[in-house]
Scaffold this active site. Structure first.
Site, PDB file in Angstrom:
ATOM      1  N   HIS A  24       1.581  -0.928   0.117  1.00 30.26           N
ATOM      2  CA  HIS A  24       0.336  -0.571  -0.231  1.00 30.26           C
ATOM      3  C   HIS A  24      -0.168   0.105  -1.401  1.00 30.26           C
ATOM      4  O   HIS A  24       0.547   1.483  -1.489  1.00 30.26           O
ATOM      5  CB  HIS A  24      -0.612   0.371   1.144  1.00 30.26           C
ATOM      6  CG  HIS A  24      -1.841   0.511   1.153  1.00 30.26           C
ATOM      7  ND1 HIS A  24      -2.470   1.611   1.245  1.00 30.26           N
ATOM      8  CD2 HIS A  24      -2.996  -0.548   0.845  1.00 30.26           C
ATOM      9  CE1 HIS A  24      -3.627   1.697   1.049  1.00 30.26           C
ATOM     10  NE2 HIS A  24      -4.057   0.481   1.207  1.00 30.26           N
ATOM     11  N   HIS A  81      -8.634   2.008  -6.999  1.00 30.86           N
ATOM     12  CA  HIS A  81      -9.357   1.712  -5.628  1.00 30.86           C
ATOM     13  C   HIS A  81     -10.640   2.358  -5.249  1.00 30.86           C
ATOM     14  O   HIS A  81     -11.505   1.843  -5.110  1.00 30.86           O
ATOM     15  CB  HIS A  81      -8.339   2.610  -4.505  1.00 30.86           C
ATOM     16  CG  HIS A  81      -9.033   2.425  -2.887  1.00 30.86           C
ATOM     17  ND1 HIS A  81      -9.798   3.398  -2.817  1.00 30.86           N
ATOM     18  CD2 HIS A  81      -8.764   1.562  -1.997  1.00 30.86           C
ATOM     19  CE1 HIS A  81     -10.338   2.997  -1.452  1.00 30.86           C
ATOM     20  NE2 HIS A  81      -9.650   1.908  -1.056  1.00 30.86           N
TER      21      HIS A  81
END
Length: 262
Positions: free
Chosen positions: A11, A53
């Site tokens: 991730h 992100h």
């Protein structure tokens, strides 16, 4: 569990050990043996896809403001690693401090010499709307990844919380697998139905914990399940009991070590 082994995805490159979305983090994850990598993409003001992100720069860099309002050159001026405990403190720009573009990540994955699955999440809402997916498909075409071939060592899957984004991918690159990300359970998902354009369910680990029958229902409907973000030992054990198809983790090496003892 004989014969069962889920895919393990790093991730944001394995954000627990090294600064997220940096090339150094992704290269380390590949060296550790992950099956795949996960990244988020946003569009810059001048149309480049970058691996960041948050819509705001403040958490993961020494910059301020919105990613979407800056050019690639402006974004490249900031340090994207110094905030993280795993940052070695390099004074010169390095793979652990430089902004990572999706193009550079694809080049690295192409050049790593082994099979890699890459999960790309398009972030919405975005001021650029459908242009995010259009630019993504254009880049995948440039790398020969928009029409997946079974023997290609690099396989791309696109993910999003936005069902409309997945419809765009389905329309422009119908062969590319898609994941519908879920933090809460939409009405349709209660019966294991996914939005049009989605082929894989992507529930959070909290959702699986609260809805223990969800994975079985998704499997019965003919879909695979990739779960995020699985970091804690008890959560790893839980998703393995459910026999999910993919485990997305900030601690991919920890998950791999656990799988070695299955």
């Amino acid at each position: 569990m004989t014969g069962y082994r889920p895919l393990v995805f790093a991730h944001r490159g394995g954000a627990d050990a090294l600064p997220e979305h940096t090339l150094g983090a992704y290269l380390r994850a590949l060296e550790e043996g992950v099956d795949g990598l996960e990244c988020d993409v946003r569009l810059t003001r001048d149309g480049h896809l970058v691996c960041v992100h948050d819509r705001n720069l403040s958490r993961t860099s020494n910059g301020r403001g919105l990613v979407s309002r800056r050019t690639l050159a402006q974004l490249d001026e900031f340090n994207y690693g110094s905030w993280h405990p795993g940052y070695p403190g390099d004074e010169e720009p390095s793979d652990l401090s430089r902004l990572l573009t999706l193009e550079r990540l694809l080049e690295a994955v192409r050049g790593c010499g082994r099979r890699v699955r890459l999960l790309i999440e398009t972030k919405h809402p975005s001021v650029y709307g459908a242009e995010v997916e259009r630019r993504l498909v254009k880049m995948l075409r440039r790398f020969g990844l928009a029409e997946p071939k079974p023997d290609d060592p690099v396989q791309v899957t696109v993910m999003s919380f936005a069902a409309l984004a997945l419809r765009r991918i389905r329309a422009q690159a119908p062969g590319v697998p898609t994941v519908y990300l879920m933090e809460l359970l939409p009405p349709m998902a209660g019966k294991a139905r996914l939005p049009f354009g989605a082929r894989i369910a992507g529930p959070s680990v909290e959702l699986i914990r609260n809805r223990p029958g969800l994975v079985q229902a998704i499997r019965a409907a003919g879909h695979r399940t990739y779960v995020w973000t699985v970091n804690e030992p008890e959560d790893v054990e839980m998703v393995l009991r459910h026999q999910v198809d993919g485990v997305i983790s900030d601690r991919p090496k920890f998950v791999l070590d656990r799988l070695a003892h299955l």
